[in-house]
Design a protein around this motif. Structure first.
Motif, short mmCIF file in Angstrom:
data_model
loop_
_atom_site.label_atom_id
_atom_site.label_comp_id
_atom_site.label_asym_id
_atom_site.label_seq_id
_atom_site.Cartn_x
_atom_site.Cartn_y
_atom_site.Cartn_z
N LYS A 235 0.76 -1.02 -0.38
CA LYS A 235 -0.35 0.15 -0.11
C LYS A 235 0.84 1.36 -0.13
CE LYS A 235 -3.95 2.23 2.65
NZ LYS A 235 -4.39 1.72 3.58
N HIS A 236 1.63 1.20 0.67
CA HIS A 236 2.77 2.28 1.01
C HIS A 236 3.79 2.66 0.01
CE1 HIS A 236 0.57 3.08 4.66
NE2 HIS A 236 0.21 3.75 4.28
N PHE A 237 4.11 1.93 -0.83
CA PHE A 237 5.28 1.69 -1.35
C PHE A 237 4.96 1.58 -2.77
CE2 PHE A 237 7.72 0.82 3.03
CZ PHE A 237 8.76 1.99 3.09
N VAL A 238 4.03 -0.01 -3.25
CA VAL A 238 4.07 -0.26 -4.48
C VAL A 238 3.01 0.99 -5.11
CG1 VAL A 238 3.50 -1.93 -6.66
CG2 VAL A 238 4.36 -2.43 -3.97
N SER B 145 -9.66 4.91 -8.79
CA SER B 145 -10.91 4.13 -8.64
C SER B 145 -10.50 2.36 -8.68
CB SER B 145 -11.61 3.37 -9.85
OG SER B 145 -9.78 2.17 -10.68
N ASN B 146 -9.21 2.94 -7.54
CA ASN B 146 -8.58 1.88 -5.84
C ASN B 146 -8.01 0.40 -7.29
OD1 ASN B 146 -8.60 3.17 -4.03
ND2 ASN B 146 -10.80 2.95 -3.74
N PHE B 147 -7.56 0.36 -8.33
CA PHE B 147 -7.55 -0.19 -8.94
C PHE B 147 -6.05 -1.24 -8.57
CE2 PHE B 147 -5.02 -2.53 -12.93
CZ PHE B 147 -5.94 -3.74 -13.17
N PRO B 148 -4.85 -0.30 -8.37
CA PRO B 148 -3.69 -0.71 -7.69
C PRO B 148 -3.81 -1.66 -6.19
CG PRO B 148 -3.43 1.55 -8.84
CD PRO B 148 -4.67 1.44 -9.11
N ARG B 149 -5.11 -0.68 -6.00
CA ARG B 149 -5.17 -1.01 -4.15
C ARG B 149 -5.99 -3.01 -4.26
NH1 ARG B 149 -7.84 2.34 0.40
NH2 ARG B 149 -5.72 3.64 -0.50
N TYR B 150 -6.87 -2.59 -5.02
CA TYR B 150 -7.41 -4.44 -5.53
C TYR B 150 -6.60 -5.14 -5.94
CZ TYR B 150 -12.06 -1.87 -5.15
OH TYR B 150 -12.76 -0.97 -4.66
N TYR C 189 -13.73 -14.86 -1.60
CA TYR C 189 -13.07 -13.69 -2.12
C TYR C 189 -12.36 -13.29 -3.17
CZ TYR C 189 -10.56 -9.57 -0.28
OH TYR C 189 -9.85 -8.32 0.11
N ILE C 190 -12.18 -14.50 -3.61
CA ILE C 190 -11.46 -14.10 -4.82
C ILE C 190 -12.50 -13.88 -5.94
CG2 ILE C 190 -9.52 -14.80 -6.29
CD1 ILE C 190 -8.20 -16.43 -4.82
N ILE C 191 -13.83 -14.51 -6.31
CA ILE C 191 -14.18 -14.26 -7.24
C ILE C 191 -14.71 -12.76 -6.80
CG2 ILE C 191 -16.98 -14.49 -7.91
CD1 ILE C 191 -15.94 -18.00 -7.38
N ILE C 192 -15.02 -12.31 -5.41
CA ILE C 192 -15.49 -10.80 -5.58
C ILE C 192 -14.66 -9.76 -5.50
CG2 ILE C 192 -16.56 -9.36 -3.60
CD1 ILE C 192 -17.52 -11.82 -1.89
N LEU C 193 -13.01 -10.12 -5.51
CA LEU C 193 -11.79 -9.27 -5.45
C LEU C 193 -12.13 -9.08 -7.22
CD1 LEU C 193 -9.87 -7.63 -4.64
CD2 LEU C 193 -8.07 -9.34 -4.63
#
Length: 424
Positions: free
Chosen positions: A49-52, A74-79, A114-118
């Motif tokens: 979260k804080h570096f990549v 839209s938080n794509f990298p976070r997902y 959870y992977i499907i939802i992600l």
């Protein structure tokens, strides 16, 4: 693999060496491993979260393209980054709970769901980024992008639910689809409005019924203004008084409404109004009347040519003009109609290449309607109203010059004046 198991069982072996109860040693070792796994997961999540992600954000800020900026918002990298802790948990959790098969079975079900939802969230992020990016392009300003994105998201969630059902029940996705078909009647009843909105959105988009920015009038819902938003369930209209009206999307294909886009795209905007002439003011014109009207410059050439034709005809056929009705004659209403036509032809704000008609309609109890049908060059509302008012101001003021009268219902003062004259 064996070395990893040795590490996980390190504390259990250590406790057993000191003579601790085997069951207690196992559970204490399990607790320590859970704490260690939690720490590893949070550390990995913190690094991602804080570096990549921050590095990716800094890189996108330096690029010229804007699609990557919308992906960041839209938080794509976070997902995407969440797959790192998921991978760690997926690898280590089975080793920690190797002696607890029931927990492992529940864990694998949970992780797959959870992977499907992600994955659905990631698709949603890409979809939103694409939608927001297309909104910045001028060629997509009038397209119902919100409606398209909602339709695609519904299909994505349906596919995701089918895979989750497959994981929970152990049945194939095809089996779920067959079960869904059997329950289609119940589904149609429950999701009737959503399905209607889905169908309507597709028809509105494919048939190009309404675009964002169109001016529509929908009397049933009291809407008269510009379409600002089209989504799966509703169409939002900003009225001219700056209020908003929400219309069900399905109503656009089930009910009748007026779309002014054709007018906005055409070369001119239609003016269609009438003045009502009192019937008893219409009369034949004698030579003195014709001479008087020839002083009106706009129709002087017409009167000259027309009257010479009429006189020639009457002379050729030996018409007795001692009675005015005999032969061919001009009327004050006919000349006024020609005057109105010439005035419009000479008006700079009127589009001459579109329809321009001055005509009589069928007589009514309120007089003879003289209808003006033409098109103004300027389609802007305020200028259009000014042009229309200017034309009819002139024509109404010109009517008395032709010895015509406008029909007007008597007011209270007219009735009182009439009665007072009769009493005197």
């Amino acid at each position: 693999m064996e070395s990893m198991i040795d590490i996980i069982c390190f504390f259990e072996d250590l406790f057993l060496e000191y003579g601790m109860n085997p069951v207690l040693a196992q559970y204490l070792n399990l607790l320590i491993n859970i704490v260690a796994l939690t720490f590893i997961v949070f550390a990995a999540n913190y690094v991602v979260k804080h570096f990549v992600i921050e590095a990716i954000s800094a890189f996108t800020n330096r690029t010229k393209t804007t699609i990557d900026d919308f992906l960041i918002k839209s938080n794509f990298p976070r997902y995407i980054g969440r797959f790192v802790p998921i991978y760690i948990v997926y690898e280590l959790f089975p080793l920690i709970f190797i002696d607890f098969p029931k927990i492992l079975e529940f864990f694998f079900y949970t992780m797959k769901i959870y992977i499907i939802i992600l994955v659905v969230w990631i698709c949603r992020s890409v979809l939103r980024s694409t939608r927001n990016y297309l909104k910045t392009r001028s060629e997509f300003n009038d397209k119902p992008l919100e409606s398209f994105s909602q339709i695609i998201m519904i299909f994505l969630w349906i596919i995701g639910l089918m895979f989750m059902f497959s994981v929970i029940t152990g049945k194939s996705v095809i089996g779920f689809a067959i079960s869904l078909g059997a329950a289609s009647a119940v589904i149609l009843l429950i999701f009737k409005d959503t399905i209607l909105g889905l169908v309507a959105s597709i028809q509105v988009s494919v048939n190009d019924i309404v675009r964002i920015g169109d001016w529509i009038t929908f009397q049933k819902f009291g809407a008269d203004g510009t379409v600002t938003e089209i989504n799966l369930a509703t169409v939002r209209v900003q009225n001219w008084d700056n209020t908003y009206t929400t219309i069900p999307t399905y109503s656009l294909i089930s009910d009748s409404f007026q779309n002014w886009r054709g007018m906005q795209e055409s070369p001119g905007r239609r003016i269609k109004r009438s003045v009502f002439i009192k019937q008893n003011s219409v009369k034949f014109l004698g030579p003195e009347d014709i001479a008087k009207l020839k002083k009106i410059q706009l129709i002087a050439p017409y009167l000259e040519n027309r009257q010479s034709e009429i006189d020639k005809y009457n002379e050729t056929n030996n018409i007795d003009k001692s009675v005015l009705i005999n032969g061919r004659n001009q009327t004050n209403l006919g000349i006024f109609r020609k005057y109105a036509d010439s005035y419009l032809q000479d008006h700079s704000a009127i589009h001459k290449e579109m329809y321009l008609i001055v005509r009589h309609l069928a007589p009514t109890p309120n007089g003879i309607p003289l209808e003006i049908l033409c098109f103004s060059r300027d389609k802007r509302w305020e200028n259009f109203e000014y042009i229309s008012a200017d034309i009819f101001d002139h024509l109404i003021a010109a009517i008395p010059y032709f010895d015509l009268q406008l029909f007007e219902a008597p007011s209270g003062d007219d009735i009182r004046n009439f009665l007072s004259k009769r009493s005197n």
